[in-house]
Design a protein around this motif. Structure first.
Motif, PDB file in Angstrom:
ATOM      1  N   LEU A 141       0.851  -1.181   0.000  1.00 30.66           N
ATOM      2  CA  LEU A 141       0.000   0.000   0.000  1.00 30.66           C
ATOM      3  C   LEU A 141       0.892   1.239   0.000  1.00 30.66           C
ATOM      4  N   GLY A 142       0.449   2.283  -0.666  1.00 30.05           N
ATOM      5  CA  GLY A 142       1.240   3.504  -0.700  1.00 30.05           C
ATOM      6  C   GLY A 142       0.341   4.718  -0.672  1.00 30.05           C
ATOM      7  N   TYR A 143       0.900   5.821  -0.183  1.00 31.63           N
ATOM      8  CA  TYR A 143       0.115   7.038   0.002  1.00 31.63           C
ATOM      9  C   TYR A 143       0.841   8.209  -0.659  1.00 31.63           C
ATOM     10  N   ASN A 144       0.786   8.235  -1.994  1.00 34.00           N
ATOM     11  CA  ASN A 144       1.482   9.270  -2.757  1.00 34.00           C
ATOM     12  C   ASN A 144       0.749  10.601  -2.756  1.00 34.00           C
ATOM     13  N   LYS A 145      -0.556  10.524  -2.742  1.00 35.87           N
ATOM     14  CA  LYS A 145      -1.377  11.722  -2.948  1.00 35.87           C
ATOM     15  C   LYS A 145      -1.173  12.775  -1.863  1.00 35.87           C
ATOM     16  N   PHE A 146      -0.802  12.330  -0.687  1.00 37.58           N
ATOM     17  CA  PHE A 146      -0.778  13.238   0.460  1.00 37.58           C
ATOM     18  C   PHE A 146       0.552  13.967   0.650  1.00 37.58           C
ATOM     19  N   TYR A 147       1.577  13.635  -0.144  1.00 34.85           N
ATOM     20  CA  TYR A 147       2.918  14.163   0.127  1.00 34.85           C
ATOM     21  C   TYR A 147       3.615  14.660  -1.131  1.00 34.85           C
ATOM     22  N   LYS A 148       4.279  15.799  -1.002  1.00 32.70           N
ATOM     23  CA  LYS A 148       5.134  16.310  -2.063  1.00 32.70           C
ATOM     24  C   LYS A 148       6.450  15.532  -2.056  1.00 32.70           C
ATOM     25  N   TYR A 149       7.186  15.595  -3.164  1.00 36.75           N
ATOM     26  CA  TYR A 149       8.469  14.894  -3.228  1.00 36.75           C
ATOM     27  C   TYR A 149       9.402  15.356  -2.103  1.00 36.75           C
ATOM     28  N   SER A 150       9.356  16.644  -1.777  1.00 34.90           N
ATOM     29  CA  SER A 150      10.250  17.176  -0.733  1.00 34.90           C
ATOM     30  C   SER A 150       9.931  16.609   0.646  1.00 34.90           C
ATOM     31  N   GLU A 151       8.785  15.930   0.769  1.00 30.23           N
ATOM     32  CA  GLU A 151       8.420  15.314   2.056  1.00 30.23           C
ATOM     33  C   GLU A 151       8.723  13.811   2.087  1.00 30.23           C
ATOM     34  N   LYS A 152       9.259  13.298   0.977  1.00 27.65           N
ATOM     35  CA  LYS A 152       9.561  11.861   0.910  1.00 27.65           C
ATOM     36  C   LYS A 152      10.998  11.607   1.358  1.00 27.65           C
ATOM     37  N   ASP A 153      11.207  11.843   2.646  1.00 28.09           N
ATOM     38  CA  ASP A 153      12.537  11.691   3.235  1.00 28.09           C
ATOM     39  C   ASP A 153      12.512  10.733   4.428  1.00 28.09           C
ATOM     40  N   GLY A 154      11.379  10.031   4.610  1.00 29.01           N
ATOM     41  CA  GLY A 154      11.253   9.098   5.729  1.00 29.01           C
ATOM     42  C   GLY A 154      10.868   9.748   7.043  1.00 29.01           C
ATOM     43  N   HIS A 155      10.761  11.086   7.059  1.00 27.81           N
ATOM     44  CA  HIS A 155      10.521  11.795   8.327  1.00 27.81           C
ATOM     45  C   HIS A 155       9.214  12.567   8.357  1.00 27.81           C
ATOM     46  N   HIS A 156       8.454  12.544   7.261  1.00 33.14           N
ATOM     47  CA  HIS A 156       7.219  13.327   7.201  1.00 33.14           C
ATOM     48  C   HIS A 156       5.963  12.474   7.333  1.00 33.14           C
ATOM     49  N   ALA A 157       5.853  11.433   6.531  1.00 33.68           N
ATOM     50  CA  ALA A 157       4.635  10.616   6.555  1.00 33.68           C
ATOM     51  C   ALA A 157       4.549   9.824   7.853  1.00 33.68           C
ATOM     52  N   LYS A 158       3.365   9.823   8.460  1.00 30.67           N
ATOM     53  CA  LYS A 158       3.199   9.123   9.744  1.00 30.67           C
ATOM     54  C   LYS A 158       3.442   7.622   9.586  1.00 30.67           C
ATOM     55  N   THR A 159       3.114   7.081   8.396  1.00 33.92           N
ATOM     56  CA  THR A 159       3.360   5.655   8.166  1.00 33.92           C
ATOM     57  C   THR A 159       4.857   5.366   8.094  1.00 33.92           C
ATOM     58  N   SER A 160       5.612   6.251   7.461  1.00 37.29           N
ATOM     59  CA  SER A 160       7.065   6.058   7.325  1.00 37.29           C
ATOM     60  C   SER A 160       7.758   6.139   8.682  1.00 37.29           C
ATOM     61  N   ILE A 161       7.323   7.089   9.493  1.00 36.92           N
ATOM     62  CA  ILE A 161       7.879   7.224  10.848  1.00 36.92           C
ATOM     63  C   ILE A 161       7.600   5.955  11.657  1.00 36.92           C
ATOM     64  N   ALA A 162       6.389   5.408  11.499  1.00 34.78           N
ATOM     65  CA  ALA A 162       6.022   4.179  12.212  1.00 34.78           C
ATOM     66  C   ALA A 162       6.890   3.003  11.770  1.00 34.78           C
ATOM     67  N   VAL A 163       7.221   2.938  10.485  1.00 33.28           N
ATOM     68  CA  VAL A 163       8.071   1.840   9.988  1.00 33.28           C
ATOM     69  C   VAL A 163       9.387   1.806  10.755  1.00 33.28           C
ATOM     70  N   ASP A 164      10.070   2.933  10.818  1.00 33.89           N
ATOM     71  CA  ASP A 164      11.371   2.947  11.486  1.00 33.89           C
ATOM     72  C   ASP A 164      11.247   2.591  12.970  1.00 33.89           C
ATOM     73  N   LYS A 165      10.183   3.061  13.603  1.00 32.45           N
ATOM     74  CA  LYS A 165       9.952   2.764  15.021  1.00 32.45           C
ATOM     75  C   LYS A 165       9.869   1.255  15.255  1.00 32.45           C
ATOM     76  N   TYR A 166       9.107   0.562  14.392  1.00 28.86           N
ATOM     77  CA  TYR A 166       8.871  -0.860  14.641  1.00 28.86           C
ATOM     78  C   TYR A 166       9.980  -1.753  14.098  1.00 28.86           C
ATOM     79  N   VAL A 167      10.706  -1.309  13.089  1.00 30.39           N
ATOM     80  CA  VAL A 167      11.885  -2.080  12.671  1.00 30.39           C
ATOM     81  C   VAL A 167      12.903  -2.105  13.811  1.00 30.39           C
TER      82      VAL A 167
END
Length: 294
Positions: A141-167
């Motif tokens: 699953l992916g959530y492209n619509k909600f984020y600009k390219y400048s926000e695709k750094d692993g630190h903006h999307a709440k799902t991306s932040i959760a990934v690093d937390k649980y890894v």
């Protein structure tokens, strides 16, 4: 339509046959749109737990109020991704890349719309996976619509932040890169996460598909980490038959299944050990790029 090509290309067949690995004892959580539990390739006794985060109940099949159309129903995507990872139907024959894993099924994705509540469902889902003993999360699953390219750094999307937390807590997270290359969308979130094992799509011949999303992330990291077949993959359909589908949605669970085989062989390995083993034995490990990764 056979599963041989998609398994053989990434070495799954070799691990299954030479080392008798099938994912036994490994718990894989799949977060997706919904699941048909009656198809022949998914044995009910291998589903340890299920939860519907959309309707807040413990049934991941189609809800009465959801679309029942065969082409677009809630169960279609999750049925396909779970089968290519863990399906087993020797009569067809159909084999997933880790055909004896134990499943946790989480339903988080609303097929008919793209809303931020789905991200909240997904974050709740990854916590549920970890709380219930999952070794691996596979999510296409992916959530492209909600984020600009400048926000695709692993630190903006709440799902991306959760990934690093649980890894960091010990959950291996395998994610599809996205299918947005034609639209120049870049890697989808949460696949931009630092610690995600992000998977692109290639043809059986190893050519990158024209849709497979490519890095780098905004902060310059190579993505995807690896690639697998995501072009006319053989998958289970909700009517109990088999067909083909294309997308990084299907290369992702193929790789997640190989991760399960490695964890079966090496139960003491951390997510980082599995990630390193895959990347360092992949076809481009000495010269990674943003098309196929390592």
């Amino acid at each position: 339509e056979t599963t041989f090509d998609q398994l053989q290309q990434i070495g799954a067949t070799y691990l299954q046959q030479q080392y008798s690995l099938s994912g036994t004892g490994v718990i894989v959580c799949i977060l997706d749109s919904g699941f048909n539990k009656e198809i022949p390739s998914i044995q009910r006794n291998r589903i340890q737990l299920e939860h519907d985060f959309i309707n807040d109940d413990d049934d991941v099949t189609n809800d009465d109020k959801e679309n029942q159309d065969l082409q677009n129903n809630q169960e279609k995507h999750g049925t396909a991704t779970s089968s290519i990872l863990g399906g087993y139907d020797p009569d067809y024959p159909f084999y997933g890349s880790a055909y004896n894993v134990t499943f946790l099924f989480g339903k988080t994705e609303i097929v008919a719309e793209e809303i931020t509540a789905e991200e909240d469902n997904w974050v709740d889902g990854i916590q549920w996976c970890e709380n219930n003993g999952a070794d691996i999360l596979s999510s296409s699953l992916g959530y492209n619509k909600f984020y600009k390219y400048s926000e695709k750094d692993g630190h903006h999307a709440k799902t991306s932040i959760a990934v690093d937390k649980y890894v960091k807590k010990g959950l291996l997270v395998v994610l599809s890169a996205g299918n947005g290359h034609k639209d120049k969308e870049g890697i989808a979130t949460p696949a931009d996460a630092n610690l995600a094992l992000t998977v692109g799509a290639v043809t059986y011949e190893g050519e990158v598909t024209d849709f497979s999303s490519r890095g780098p992330t905004y902060d310059g990291r190579i993505k995807p980490e690896v690639a697998a077949m995501g072009y006319y993959d053989t998958v289970a359909l909700t009517n109990g038959l088999y067909g083909t589908m294309s997308g990084t949605s299907f290369s992702c669970p193929l790789i997640a299944g190989v991760c399960a085989l490695l964890l079966e062989a090496h139960p003491d390995w951390s997510p980082f050990d599995v990630r390193t083993a895959l990347m360092m034995t992949a076809s481009q490990h000495s010269h990674p790029d943003n098309d196929r990764g390592w």
